[in-house]
Enzyme design. Structure first.
Site, mmCIF file in Angstrom:
data_model
loop_
_atom_site.group_PDB
_atom_site.id
_atom_site.type_symbol
_atom_site.label_atom_id
_atom_site.label_comp_id
_atom_site.label_asym_id
_atom_site.label_seq_id
_atom_site.Cartn_x
_atom_site.Cartn_y
_atom_site.Cartn_z
ATOM 1 N N ASN A 1 0.357 3.683 11.359
ATOM 2 C CA ASN A 1 -0.577 4.040 12.449
ATOM 3 C C ASN A 1 -0.253 3.180 13.661
ATOM 4 O O ASN A 1 0.408 2.147 13.519
ATOM 5 C CB ASN A 1 -2.024 3.755 12.000
ATOM 6 C CG ASN A 1 -2.200 2.309 11.543
ATOM 7 O OD1 ASN A 1 -1.862 1.961 10.410
ATOM 8 N ND2 ASN A 1 -2.694 1.463 12.427
ATOM 9 N N SER B 1 0.822 -1.230 0.000
ATOM 10 C CA SER B 1 0.000 0.000 0.000
ATOM 11 C C SER B 1 0.840 1.258 0.000
ATOM 12 O O SER B 1 1.601 1.492 0.946
ATOM 13 C CB SER B 1 -0.840 0.087 1.281
ATOM 14 O OG SER B 1 -1.942 -0.721 1.211
ATOM 15 N N MET C 1 -2.218 -7.019 6.932
ATOM 16 C CA MET C 1 -3.106 -7.949 6.211
ATOM 17 C C MET C 1 -2.441 -8.576 4.994
ATOM 18 O O MET C 1 -3.134 -8.979 4.058
ATOM 19 C CB MET C 1 -4.363 -7.207 5.761
ATOM 20 C CG MET C 1 -5.119 -6.488 6.863
ATOM 21 S SD MET C 1 -6.436 -5.482 6.160
ATOM 22 C CE MET C 1 -6.847 -4.443 7.570
ATOM 23 N N SER C 2 -1.121 -8.639 5.002
ATOM 24 C CA SER C 2 -0.455 -9.170 3.799
ATOM 25 C C SER C 2 0.843 -9.868 4.188
ATOM 26 O O SER C 2 1.048 -10.220 5.348
ATOM 27 C CB SER C 2 -0.155 -8.026 2.832
ATOM 28 O OG SER C 2 0.825 -7.172 3.371
ATOM 29 N N ALA D 1 2.368 -1.862 4.511
ATOM 30 C CA ALA D 1 2.015 -0.870 5.518
ATOM 31 C C ALA D 1 1.489 -1.663 6.715
ATOM 32 O O ALA D 1 0.820 -2.674 6.531
ATOM 33 C CB ALA D 1 0.930 0.050 4.974
ATOM 34 N N TYR E 1 -8.335 -10.803 1.564
ATOM 35 C CA TYR E 1 -9.589 -10.082 1.821
ATOM 36 C C TYR E 1 -10.283 -9.621 0.542
ATOM 37 O O TYR E 1 -11.453 -9.263 0.559
ATOM 38 C CB TYR E 1 -9.385 -8.902 2.785
ATOM 39 C CG TYR E 1 -8.496 -7.780 2.298
ATOM 40 C CD1 TYR E 1 -8.891 -6.920 1.282
ATOM 41 C CD2 TYR E 1 -7.259 -7.555 2.892
ATOM 42 C CE1 TYR E 1 -8.085 -5.889 0.851
ATOM 43 C CE2 TYR E 1 -6.437 -6.526 2.471
ATOM 44 C CZ TYR E 1 -6.853 -5.696 1.447
ATOM 45 O OH TYR E 1 -6.053 -4.679 1.017
ATOM 46 N N GLU E 2 -9.550 -9.634 -0.567
ATOM 47 C CA GLU E 2 -10.191 -9.279 -1.836
ATOM 48 C C GLU E 2 -11.060 -10.428 -2.347
ATOM 49 O O GLU E 2 -11.783 -10.271 -3.329
ATOM 50 C CB GLU E 2 -9.138 -8.940 -2.884
ATOM 51 C CG GLU E 2 -8.369 -7.668 -2.578
ATOM 52 C CD GLU E 2 -7.221 -7.456 -3.552
ATOM 53 O OE1 GLU E 2 -7.467 -6.927 -4.642
ATOM 54 O OE2 GLU E 2 -6.078 -7.836 -3.215
ATOM 55 N N HIS F 1 -2.998 0.477 -4.872
ATOM 56 C CA HIS F 1 -2.280 -0.653 -5.462
ATOM 57 C C HIS F 1 -2.480 -0.615 -6.974
ATOM 58 O O HIS F 1 -3.598 -0.794 -7.452
ATOM 59 C CB HIS F 1 -2.853 -1.987 -4.963
ATOM 60 C CG HIS F 1 -2.387 -2.368 -3.599
ATOM 61 N ND1 HIS F 1 -1.420 -3.303 -3.378
ATOM 62 C CD2 HIS F 1 -2.766 -1.928 -2.382
ATOM 63 C CE1 HIS F 1 -1.235 -3.430 -2.069
ATOM 64 N NE2 HIS F 1 -2.035 -2.606 -1.438
ATOM 65 N N HIS G 1 -7.973 3.927 5.860
ATOM 66 C CA HIS G 1 -7.057 3.627 4.756
ATOM 67 C C HIS G 1 -6.458 4.915 4.196
ATOM 68 O O HIS G 1 -5.312 4.935 3.737
ATOM 69 C CB HIS G 1 -7.806 2.837 3.668
ATOM 70 C CG HIS G 1 -6.912 2.341 2.574
ATOM 71 N ND1 HIS G 1 -5.855 1.465 2.801
ATOM 72 C CD2 HIS G 1 -6.898 2.586 1.240
ATOM 73 C CE1 HIS G 1 -5.250 1.216 1.655
ATOM 74 N NE2 HIS G 1 -5.866 1.884 0.697
ATOM 75 N N HIS H 1 -4.589 -9.803 -2.059
ATOM 76 C CA HIS H 1 -4.873 -10.077 -0.649
ATOM 77 C C HIS H 1 -6.008 -11.086 -0.535
ATOM 78 O O HIS H 1 -6.920 -11.117 -1.365
ATOM 79 C CB HIS H 1 -5.317 -8.799 0.081
ATOM 80 C CG HIS H 1 -4.370 -7.657 -0.038
ATOM 81 N ND1 HIS H 1 -4.334 -6.835 -1.142
ATOM 82 C CD2 HIS H 1 -3.426 -7.188 0.811
ATOM 83 C CE1 HIS H 1 -3.406 -5.907 -0.970
ATOM 84 N NE2 HIS H 1 -2.835 -6.102 0.209
#
Ligand code: HPA
Length: 275
Positions: free
Chosen positions: A236, A31, A212-213, A114, A86-87, A62, A248, A84
């Site tokens: 963050n 990201s 998440m990756s 990130a 989640y996609e 992306h 995001h 990902h």
């Protein structure tokens, strides 16, 4: 032949036919970290949509491009945009590019992402070396029929992130006066950010940062005996560790601010890469 193996072979053949260099290092850009891809010299750019069996990434920030060329004088192949879970992709799809890289004869992988900082000194803007990971929340990308061509059924995961490459990253950071954090990266499936209780829980078992990756790709890279360097950009504090709501937009804004440092560090690391 195994269906996945056929797809990997077809994707690899397509890429091989369209690039003129033999890449030594594959780079997966997370990201907002895509700009490193724009620094690649004499680039050959291939859209994911043209590569057989490559999905397209759907996440804002992306791109969907594979870039071959040289960075700090070394032949590289970079993914601007990754896939990902989640996609909606299955883990074999999320990690397919890594096996394609292995098929192309690439031994080294750099993964960037990130991440949310959990450890006290991992504050927004910090770049951190990934020293290990927690994959508890990650459906294994090695589940199902083992692809013996790449590695064994039960693979050792003692050194997923190469210590030798980590040492080079630390030296490069020092030369550039960049303060490089380090820690254990915990994987969460997303796409929702974690709850504060999840962060307290994962911290208790040793997590320093969260995202998440990366973990699926790094596991598959190890299975193929590739050596991996992982870098997180802390965008963050993880959920519950600051008053701010996670967004995001904030994540990509911090990534953008740190772009110059991230690009400089990656280039310096590659300049010092083992021959
Ligand atoms: N959690 C998960 N993924 C992330 C975060 C986070 O706090 N920050 C950036 N990616």
């Amino acid at each position: 032949m195994n269906e996945e193996m056929i797809k990997i072979n077809e994707a690899a053949s397509y890429i091989r036919a369209h690039i003129t260099i033999q890449p030594e290092i594959a780079i997966i850009l997370g990201s907002g970290l895509g700009p490193l891809g724009d620094e690649i010299e004499n680039p050959t750019i291939i859209d994911y949509k043209d590569i057989p069996h490559f999905p397209v990434s759907t996440v804002v920030g992306h791109a969907g491009k594979l870039i071959a060329g040289t960075l700090s004088g070394r032949p590289v192949l970079a993914m601007q945009g990754r896939f990902h879970y989640y996609e909606g992709h299955e883990m074999n799809v999320v990690t397919r590019p890594v096996r394609v890289f292995a098929k192309l004869g690439i031994h080294y992988l750099i993964v960037t992402n990130a991440a949310g900082g959990i450890k006290e000194d991992l504050n927004p803007g910090t770049i951190a070396l990934i020293t290990d990971h927690l994959s508890y929340m990650c459906p294994s990308p090695l589940r199902g029929e083992n692809l013996d061509e790449f590695g064994p059924r039960f693979k050792d995961m003692t050194e997923v992130y190469s210590q030798a490459l980590g040492k080079i990253a630390k030296e490069a950071a020092q030369e550039l006066n960049i303060s490089l954090g380090e820690g254990v990266y915990a994987y969460f499936r997303g796409p929702q950010y974690e709850s504060p209780a999840e962060i307290r829980g994962i911290r208790a078992v040793g997590a320093d940062m969260v995202g998440m990756s990366t973990v699926p790709e790094a596991i598959v890279a190890r299975h193929c005996d590739m050596e991996t360097l992982g870098l997180s950009l802390i965008t963050n504090k993880a959920a519950g560790l600051s008053k701010e709501e996670l967004s995001h937009t904030e994540v990509t804004a911090i990534a953008k601010q740190q772009e110059t440092n991230m690009v400089a560090l990656a280039k310096r690391i590659i300049a010092k890469w083992p021959k």
